[in-house]
Design a protein around this motif. Structure first.
Motif, short mmCIF file in Angstrom:
data_model
loop_
_atom_site.label_atom_id
_atom_site.label_comp_id
_atom_site.label_asym_id
_atom_site.label_seq_id
_atom_site.Cartn_x
_atom_site.Cartn_y
_atom_site.Cartn_z
N ASP A 41 0.71 -1.21 -0.08
CA ASP A 41 -0.02 -0.15 -0.06
C ASP A 41 0.79 1.20 -0.04
O ASP A 41 1.93 1.05 -0.12
CB ASP A 41 -1.20 -0.03 1.04
N ASN A 42 0.25 2.47 -0.34
CA ASN A 42 1.09 3.58 -0.16
C ASN A 42 2.01 3.69 1.14
O ASN A 42 3.08 4.15 0.84
CB ASN A 42 -0.04 4.94 0.01
N GLN A 43 1.81 3.59 2.36
CA GLN A 43 2.60 3.80 3.39
C GLN A 43 3.77 2.65 3.21
O GLN A 43 4.84 3.20 3.57
CB GLN A 43 1.92 3.32 4.64
N GLU A 44 3.71 1.65 2.81
CA GLU A 44 4.59 0.45 2.75
C GLU A 44 5.64 0.93 1.61
O GLU A 44 6.72 0.65 1.48
CB GLU A 44 4.12 -0.83 2.41
N VAL A 45 5.04 1.52 0.38
CA VAL A 45 5.97 2.04 -0.74
C VAL A 45 6.59 3.27 -0.11
O VAL A 45 7.88 3.16 -0.58
CB VAL A 45 5.06 2.38 -1.80
N CYS A 46 6.03 4.16 0.71
CA CYS A 46 6.95 5.33 1.05
C CYS A 46 7.86 4.90 2.04
O CYS A 46 9.27 5.61 1.67
CB CYS A 46 5.89 6.33 1.79
N LEU A 47 7.68 3.98 2.80
CA LEU A 47 8.82 3.80 3.66
C LEU A 47 9.81 3.14 2.86
O LEU A 47 11.20 3.19 3.16
CB LEU A 47 8.29 2.52 4.84
N MET A 48 9.61 1.98 2.01
CA MET A 48 10.59 1.10 1.48
C MET A 48 11.46 1.92 0.50
O MET A 48 12.68 1.76 0.35
CB MET A 48 9.72 0.43 0.49
N MET A 49 11.03 3.07 -0.18
CA MET A 49 11.64 3.98 -0.84
C MET A 49 12.16 5.21 -0.25
O MET A 49 12.73 5.97 -0.88
CB MET A 49 10.81 4.45 -2.18
N ASN A 50 11.67 5.15 0.99
CA ASN A 50 12.07 6.66 1.88
C ASN A 50 11.77 7.87 0.94
O ASN A 50 12.64 8.50 0.57
CB ASN A 50 13.62 6.55 2.11
#
Length: 103
Positions: free
Chosen positions: A43-52
């Motif tokens: 989801d959005n949050q996981e992608v943001c965390l993964m990509m910083n």
């Protein structure tokens, strides 16, 4: 204890509606289970965390077509392989080729 009496026809109608709802739910589950089992989705949050990155940067990636996504029940999901591919080529912000600049 409170007792409520209803007509048998009303009870049968409720049973039929519940059965129909259960069938719809099972069909939807079967339809989307195969999609989600083929690959891991984020989801959005996981992608943001993964990509910083920030949510705004993620939105820009979507707007520019740099990161494909699927929408299900008003929520965006991203294939893990697409996110990893974007990470491998480097995060595309601040490059003139794709319109991201500091200027």
């Amino acid at each position: 204890m409170e007792v409520i009496a209803i007509q048998k026809s009303a009870l049968d109608g409720m049973k039929n509606e519940l059965k129909a709802l259960l069938e719809l739910t099972e069909n939807a589950t079967q339809k989307y289970t195969s999609i989600f089992n083929e690959e891991q989705w984020l989801d959005n949050q996981e992608v943001c965390l993964m990509m910083n990155i920030t949510k705004r940067t993620l939105q820009t990636y979507k707007d520019k077509g740099l990161l494909p996504y699927s929408r299900l029940n008003r929520k965006n999901y991203y294939k893990l392989s697409d996110v990893q591919a974007l990470l491998e080529v480097g995060q595309p912000y601040n490059t003139a080729e794709n319109g991201f600049t500091d200027e």
